[in-house]
Design a protein around this motif. Structure first.
Motif, PDB file in Angstrom:
ATOM      1  N   PRO A  90      -0.540  -2.434 -21.677  1.00 55.75           N
ATOM      2  CA  PRO A  90      -1.091  -1.074 -21.615  1.00 55.75           C
ATOM      3  C   PRO A  90      -0.448  -0.271 -20.490  1.00 55.75           C
ATOM      4  O   PRO A  90       0.325  -0.799 -19.688  1.00 55.75           O
ATOM      5  CB  PRO A  90      -2.560  -1.339 -21.285  1.00 55.75           C
ATOM      6  CG  PRO A  90      -2.486  -2.518 -20.349  1.00 55.75           C
ATOM      7  CD  PRO A  90      -1.359  -3.381 -20.892  1.00 55.75           C
ATOM      8  N   ILE A  91      -0.784   1.012 -20.412  1.00 57.25           N
ATOM      9  CA  ILE A  91      -0.364   1.832 -19.296  1.00 57.25           C
ATOM     10  C   ILE A  91      -1.042   1.320 -18.038  1.00 57.25           C
ATOM     11  O   ILE A  91      -2.204   0.896 -18.070  1.00 57.25           O
ATOM     12  CB  ILE A  91      -0.694   3.318 -19.533  1.00 57.25           C
ATOM     13  CG1 ILE A  91       0.026   4.193 -18.503  1.00 57.25           C
ATOM     14  CG2 ILE A  91      -2.199   3.559 -19.575  1.00 57.25           C
ATOM     15  CD1 ILE A  91      -0.027   5.675 -18.823  1.00 57.25           C
ATOM     16  N   ALA A 141      -0.142   1.512 -31.889  1.00 57.14           N
ATOM     17  CA  ALA A 141       0.146   2.736 -31.145  1.00 57.14           C
ATOM     18  C   ALA A 141      -1.113   3.563 -30.899  1.00 57.14           C
ATOM     19  O   ALA A 141      -1.250   4.199 -29.864  1.00 57.14           O
ATOM     20  CB  ALA A 141       1.185   3.565 -31.894  1.00 57.14           C
ATOM     21  N   LYS A 142      -2.040   3.553 -31.869  1.00 62.26           N
ATOM     22  CA  LYS A 142      -3.250   4.369 -31.686  1.00 62.26           C
ATOM     23  C   LYS A 142      -4.014   3.930 -30.453  1.00 62.26           C
ATOM     24  O   LYS A 142      -4.619   4.764 -29.754  1.00 62.26           O
ATOM     25  CB  LYS A 142      -4.135   4.299 -32.927  1.00 62.26           C
ATOM     26  CG  LYS A 142      -4.751   2.922 -33.197  1.00 62.26           C
ATOM     27  CD  LYS A 142      -5.663   2.957 -34.416  1.00 62.26           C
ATOM     28  CE  LYS A 142      -6.347   1.606 -34.638  1.00 62.26           C
ATOM     29  NZ  LYS A 142      -7.246   1.655 -35.825  1.00 62.26           N
ATOM     30  N   HIS A 143      -3.999   2.628 -30.147  1.00 64.81           N
ATOM     31  CA  HIS A 143      -4.674   2.151 -28.946  1.00 64.81           C
ATOM     32  C   HIS A 143      -3.883   2.509 -27.691  1.00 64.81           C
ATOM     33  O   HIS A 143      -4.466   2.933 -26.682  1.00 64.81           O
ATOM     34  CB  HIS A 143      -4.849   0.628 -29.009  1.00 64.81           C
ATOM     35  CG  HIS A 143      -5.796   0.164 -30.071  1.00 64.81           C
ATOM     36  ND1 HIS A 143      -7.068   0.670 -30.202  1.00 64.81           N
ATOM     37  CD2 HIS A 143      -5.654  -0.776 -31.050  1.00 64.81           C
ATOM     38  CE1 HIS A 143      -7.681   0.071 -31.218  1.00 64.81           C
ATOM     39  NE2 HIS A 143      -6.844  -0.796 -31.742  1.00 64.81           N
ATOM     40  N   ARG A 144      -2.573   2.358 -27.737  1.00 68.58           N
ATOM     41  CA  ARG A 144      -1.753   2.653 -26.565  1.00 68.58           C
ATOM     42  C   ARG A 144      -1.776   4.136 -26.221  1.00 68.58           C
ATOM     43  O   ARG A 144      -1.771   4.518 -25.045  1.00 68.58           O
ATOM     44  CB  ARG A 144      -0.325   2.149 -26.800  1.00 68.58           C
ATOM     45  CG  ARG A 144      -0.246   0.627 -26.833  1.00 68.58           C
ATOM     46  CD  ARG A 144       1.159   0.097 -27.054  1.00 68.58           C
ATOM     47  NE  ARG A 144       1.603   0.254 -28.429  1.00 68.58           N
ATOM     48  CZ  ARG A 144       2.579   1.045 -28.830  1.00 68.58           C
ATOM     49  NH1 ARG A 144       3.237   1.789 -27.928  1.00 68.58           N
ATOM     50  NH2 ARG A 144       2.929   1.111 -30.110  1.00 68.58           N
ATOM     51  N   ILE A 145      -1.815   4.967 -27.255  1.00 67.39           N
ATOM     52  CA  ILE A 145      -1.917   6.413 -27.041  1.00 67.39           C
ATOM     53  C   ILE A 145      -3.252   6.762 -26.388  1.00 67.39           C
ATOM     54  O   ILE A 145      -3.318   7.519 -25.407  1.00 67.39           O
ATOM     55  CB  ILE A 145      -1.775   7.168 -28.379  1.00 67.39           C
ATOM     56  CG1 ILE A 145      -0.322   7.137 -28.859  1.00 67.39           C
ATOM     57  CG2 ILE A 145      -2.274   8.599 -28.249  1.00 67.39           C
ATOM     58  CD1 ILE A 145       0.623   7.993 -28.062  1.00 67.39           C
ATOM     59  N   THR A 146      -4.329   6.205 -26.933  1.00 65.20           N
ATOM     60  CA  THR A 146      -5.656   6.509 -26.395  1.00 65.20           C
ATOM     61  C   THR A 146      -5.782   6.040 -24.954  1.00 65.20           C
ATOM     62  O   THR A 146      -6.311   6.766 -24.095  1.00 65.20           O
ATOM     63  CB  THR A 146      -6.755   5.841 -27.250  1.00 65.20           C
ATOM     64  OG1 THR A 146      -6.659   6.328 -28.589  1.00 65.20           O
ATOM     65  CG2 THR A 146      -8.136   6.162 -26.696  1.00 65.20           C
ATOM     66  N   LEU A 152      -6.541   8.368 -21.668  1.00 66.94           N
ATOM     67  CA  LEU A 152      -7.653   8.093 -20.759  1.00 66.94           C
ATOM     68  C   LEU A 152      -7.160   7.969 -19.321  1.00 66.94           C
ATOM     69  O   LEU A 152      -7.768   8.496 -18.382  1.00 66.94           O
ATOM     70  CB  LEU A 152      -8.360   6.799 -21.182  1.00 66.94           C
ATOM     71  CG  LEU A 152      -9.199   6.855 -22.456  1.00 66.94           C
ATOM     72  CD1 LEU A 152      -9.637   5.450 -22.868  1.00 66.94           C
ATOM     73  CD2 LEU A 152     -10.432   7.743 -22.245  1.00 66.94           C
ATOM     74  N   ALA A 153      -6.047   7.269 -19.150  1.00 66.80           N
ATOM     75  CA  ALA A 153      -5.516   7.037 -17.810  1.00 66.80           C
ATOM     76  C   ALA A 153      -5.075   8.326 -17.135  1.00 66.80           C
ATOM     77  O   ALA A 153      -5.170   8.463 -15.907  1.00 66.80           O
ATOM     78  CB  ALA A 153      -4.345   6.056 -17.880  1.00 66.80           C
ATOM     79  N   SER A 212     -11.543   3.568 -17.023  1.00 67.25           N
ATOM     80  CA  SER A 212     -11.697   4.042 -18.402  1.00 67.25           C
ATOM     81  C   SER A 212     -10.827   3.235 -19.362  1.00 67.25           C
ATOM     82  O   SER A 212     -11.221   2.974 -20.501  1.00 67.25           O
ATOM     83  CB  SER A 212     -11.336   5.528 -18.496  1.00 67.25           C
ATOM     84  OG  SER A 212     -10.007   5.753 -18.041  1.00 67.25           O
ATOM     85  N   VAL A 213      -9.656   2.805 -18.898  1.00 68.11           N
ATOM     86  CA  VAL A 213      -8.756   2.008 -19.730  1.00 68.11           C
ATOM     87  C   VAL A 213      -9.295   0.588 -19.877  1.00 68.11           C
ATOM     88  O   VAL A 213      -9.270  -0.001 -20.962  1.00 68.11           O
ATOM     89  CB  VAL A 213      -7.337   1.992 -19.140  1.00 68.11           C
ATOM     90  CG1 VAL A 213      -6.430   1.069 -19.948  1.00 68.11           C
ATOM     91  CG2 VAL A 213      -6.765   3.404 -19.113  1.00 68.11           C
TER      92      VAL A 213
END
Length: 264
Positions: free
Chosen positions: A17-18, A61-66, A70-71, A224-225
């Motif tokens: 993740p980010i 990708a939908k999870h990584r984008i979200t 959030l971050a 949040s992440v």
């Protein structure tokens, strides 16, 4: 006093993740570039790779984008762009840069209109056209050495036409990577090396390993992440096995059809 060149920073990658370190790259790069007296950094863009990348352990990708959105909720200048992540196949970095630069130039040319991206409002105070540079960590330079991963023409365009801002950490030596590459050396004047003096060895790989083992990752990612990861049960032993039998898409795609140049 010469006008400063308006500049946008683009970071491409998995963001899987980010992490806080990913976000720190933007702050460090902006400080460095603005202290040169030559640039005014207007905005930053996080561009997560598409699911077609084929990297082991890559969640959707939908999870990584979200998670990235959030971050970056607290940032007033860095945003997340979904274009690259929505492509059906992996997209070459140079193609992603062309897309964003085209969008930025179009907004610059339409500056008199009222429908302007909030992050590019500062362009109105400059008569100079904006520039786009690729933001990366020092380990990114090592990818240029990997056989079959990059086309020489792509490296020339990414580094020569656009430019790199490379933030180093730990024991990595970006200067050596530039020195040992003929292509990078040829464009060394368009490569900005930024030193991170506050050591932070956080990596997405270690984050995923900690999560698989049930260890705490608090203070390494925004709360949040972390909450989102727990809610969606991401980064498990099962998810780490995703794509484990696949070859990275860049290696197979580059061998198929070279990406077109700007003259094609």
């Amino acid at each position: 006093m010469a006008a400063r060149i308006p500049l946008v920073l683009l970071a491409c990658g998995s963001f899987n993740p980010i992490t806080n370190q990913h976000m720190r790259l933007f702050e460090l790069a902006r400080d460095h570039l603005q202290r040169t007296g030559r640039y005014k950094v207007l905005s930053g863009i996080v561009s997560p790779v598409s699911d077609g990348y084929g990297k082991q352990g890559l969640v959707l990708a939908k999870h990584r984008i979200t998670m990235a959105k959030l971050a970056l909720q607290s940032s007033d200048w860095v945003t997340v762009d979904e274009w690259e992540s929505q492509q059906p196949d992996w997209t070459e970095t140079v193609v992603t840069m062309r897309y964003h630069y085209g969008r930025i130039l179009k907004q610059y040319q339409q500056i008199a209109s009222t429908d302007i991206d909030k992050n590019l409002n500062s362009l109105a105070v400059s008569s100079l056209p904006p520039r786009l540079k690729l933001l990366c960590g020092a380990d990114f330079l090592e990818t240029f050495k990997m056989p079959g991963l990059w086309l020489d023409g792509d490296v020339d365009e990414v580094v020569g036409r656009f430019g790199l801002v490379c933030v180093s950490r730990g024991g990595l030596e970006p200067e050596r990577a530039v020195h040992e590459s003929d292509v990078l050396s040829r464009h060394h004047g368009n490569i900005f090396l930024v030193r991170e003096w506050v050591r932070n060895e956080t990596s997405a790989t270690e984050i995923r390993r900690a999560l698989r083992r049930g260890l705490s990752i608090k203070y390494l990612l925004p709360d949040s992440v972390i909450k989102y990861i727990k809610q969606h049960n991401l980064y498990t032993e099962d998810s780490e096995r995703v794509n484990n039998d696949k070859v990275l898409r860049p290696l197979t795609k580059q061998a198929e059809t070279p990406v077109k140049t700007l003259d094609d």
